[in-house]
Design an enzyme around this catalytic site. Structure first.
Site: not given
Ligand SMILES: Cc1ncc(COP(=O)(O)O)c(C=O)c1O
Length: 434
Positions: A149, A219, A244-245, A393
């Site tokens: 990400f 992560d 939030y997921k 997705r």
């Molecule tokens: C794998 C992953 N890491 C990090 C993030 C970003 O998280 P945040 O917006 O809380 O910084 C996301 C957001 O979708 C994500 O999917």
């Protein structure tokens, strides 16, 4: 595109047999029968979803848990509205980050004092990576994985910008084990790939990293609340993940951060805010870290967001993460099977692992017109998402989706493709958030 029920990798945390027991249902009636027999089906009524919508995006933003709706209403009207500033004590707002972390800790195989609930994943990544570097003064490389990400890489780049002595190395998964050398301080990587959903071997890679003296920062954004995660069993050092997921904490819900107990004595946050102080209300001029992972807190916690997340986590009590993941994989296999003819006929290419046991909770398909197809699908009541440059997705969040929902989603997808509905120019207009 029939699902392949291949055997699990040796390190797979859940039982292959358990998953293989469910054969893909071949009729809507069979889906309903399986749904009725599945104890997890009862959980759907704990979420509020708009009528007629099939939500295949719980992996991006979980739906509204009824418990969160009630808790936020109470926290505004009764707590904030009546208690005012007294709420920090009378309603224990001050203890809410710890109480929320305590609900997350069993879902990731950690103890409550090893988890903090604060800030976003991005900010927590920065704090943990910077703190990890300080723990490893002789090692100058931060190792990341290609295709992770983007924010994960951005945060490392930001850190390198203020630490010109360090270097970032980004490698493919294939060569990763070979580059775990004595120069590497930290390996940062995702447990499930945000594009493909492929699950990484968390315990195997943690072991290899630790044998090379490399710290690990996982992560867990796409696995916390979906899959078994055993951070302490694996010997992981640090982790972050989204609230939030799959945890369903609401838009912008605080993230969580894990710091293994063996690092508590020496770890210093680079953002030593007052809420991570051992005695915030002593207003001392010098910083003294709070015990445990609570030192990762920086500023005042967002009480309304934490209230929603804390209540959302109720649903996980007593649930077996292996059963949650098995149901998600049964749902994704069902979609793949039922939508298979339309997927093949219209040139969709599965980029997720074709073996369900290698997957997390979503399926991604590459297609040159993925964006308008996803918009047309949304108009047909099936909410999925698009990831640049060309991915459709679809998330199979198993706490509120049934097999009957997934059957209907596949039917609607087939209709969108066969009627060419997605070709309407209205679906090509890109919005600010895609
Ligand atoms: C794998 C992953 N890491 C990090 C993030 C970003 O998280 P945040 O917006 O809380 O910084 C996301 C957001 O979708 C994500 O999917």
């Amino acid at each position: 595109m029939a699902p392949n029920l291949g055997s699990a990798p040796e390190s797979a945390p859940e039982s292959a047999l358990e998953f293989a027991l469910e054969t893909v249902p071949h009729s809507l009636a069979a889906c309903r029968r399986l749904d009725r027999a599945d104890p997890l089906s009862a959980l759907a009524r704990r979420f509020r979803l708009p009528a007629g919508v099939i939500y295949l995006d719980g992996n991006s933003l979980g739906p509204l848990p009824r418990a969160s709706e009630a808790a936020v209403r109470r926290a505004t009207a009764e707590e904030w509205g009546r208690s005012l500033v007294r709420g920090w004590n009378t309603d224990d707002w001050i203890g809410l980050p710890d109480r929320t972390a305590a609900r997350i800790s069993p879902l990731i195989g950690a103890d409550p004092d090893e988890v903090a609930c604060a800030d976003s994943v991005s900010v927590n990544l920065f704090k943990l990576a910077a703190g990890a570097l300080a723990l490893m003064p002789d090692r100058k490389v931060l190792l990341g994985v290609e295709g992770d990400f983007p924010t994960d890489g951005y945060m490392l780049q930001g850190l390198a910008a203020i630490r010109p002595d360090i270097r970032i190395q980004t490698v493919s998964m294939e060569v990763l084990p070979q580059v775990l050398s004595e120069d590497v301080a930290l390996l940062l990587m995702s447990h499930a790939d945000y594009r493909t959903g492929a699950l990484a071997d968390l315990s195997g890679l943690t072991r290899q990293a630790s044998e090379a003296g490399v710290l690990t920062l996982w992560d867990l954004s796409h696995t916390a609340g979906l899959a078994p995660v055993g951070l302490n069993a694996a010997g992981a050092d640090m982790a972050v993940g989204c609230g939030y997921k799959y945890l369903n904490g609401g838009p912008g819900a605080p993230s969580f951060a894990f710091l293994a107990r063996r690092h508590h004595a020496d770890f210093n946050s680079p953002l030593p805010g007052w809420m991570g102080h051992a005695r915030p209300f002593a207003f001392e001029p010098g910083y003294a870290p709070a015990p445990g992972a609570a030192r990762l807190m920086a500023g005042t916690p967002p009480i309304l967001s934490l209230t929603a997340l804390h209540a959302a986590l109720e649903v996980f009590e007593g649930l077996d993460p292996a059963a949650i993941l098995a149901r998600s994989r049964a749902l994704s296999s069902l979609f793949e099977h039922r939508a298979g003819p339309a997927l093949s006929a219209h040139g969709f290419r599965l980029v997720s692992p074709d073996r369900p046991l290698a997957r997390g909770g979503h399926l991604s398909f590459a297609h040159p017109h993925a964006y308008p197809v996803v918009q047309a699908l949304i108009a047909a009541g099936v909410i999925g998402d698009f990831r640049a440059p060309d991915l459709m997705r679809l998330g199979f969040s198993p706490l509120f989706l049934s097999r009957a929902d997934v059957w209907a989603a596949a039917e609607r997808f087939t209709r969108v493709m066969e009627t060419g509905a997605w070709r309407d120019p209205v679906f090509a207009a890109k919005q600010r958030v895609t």
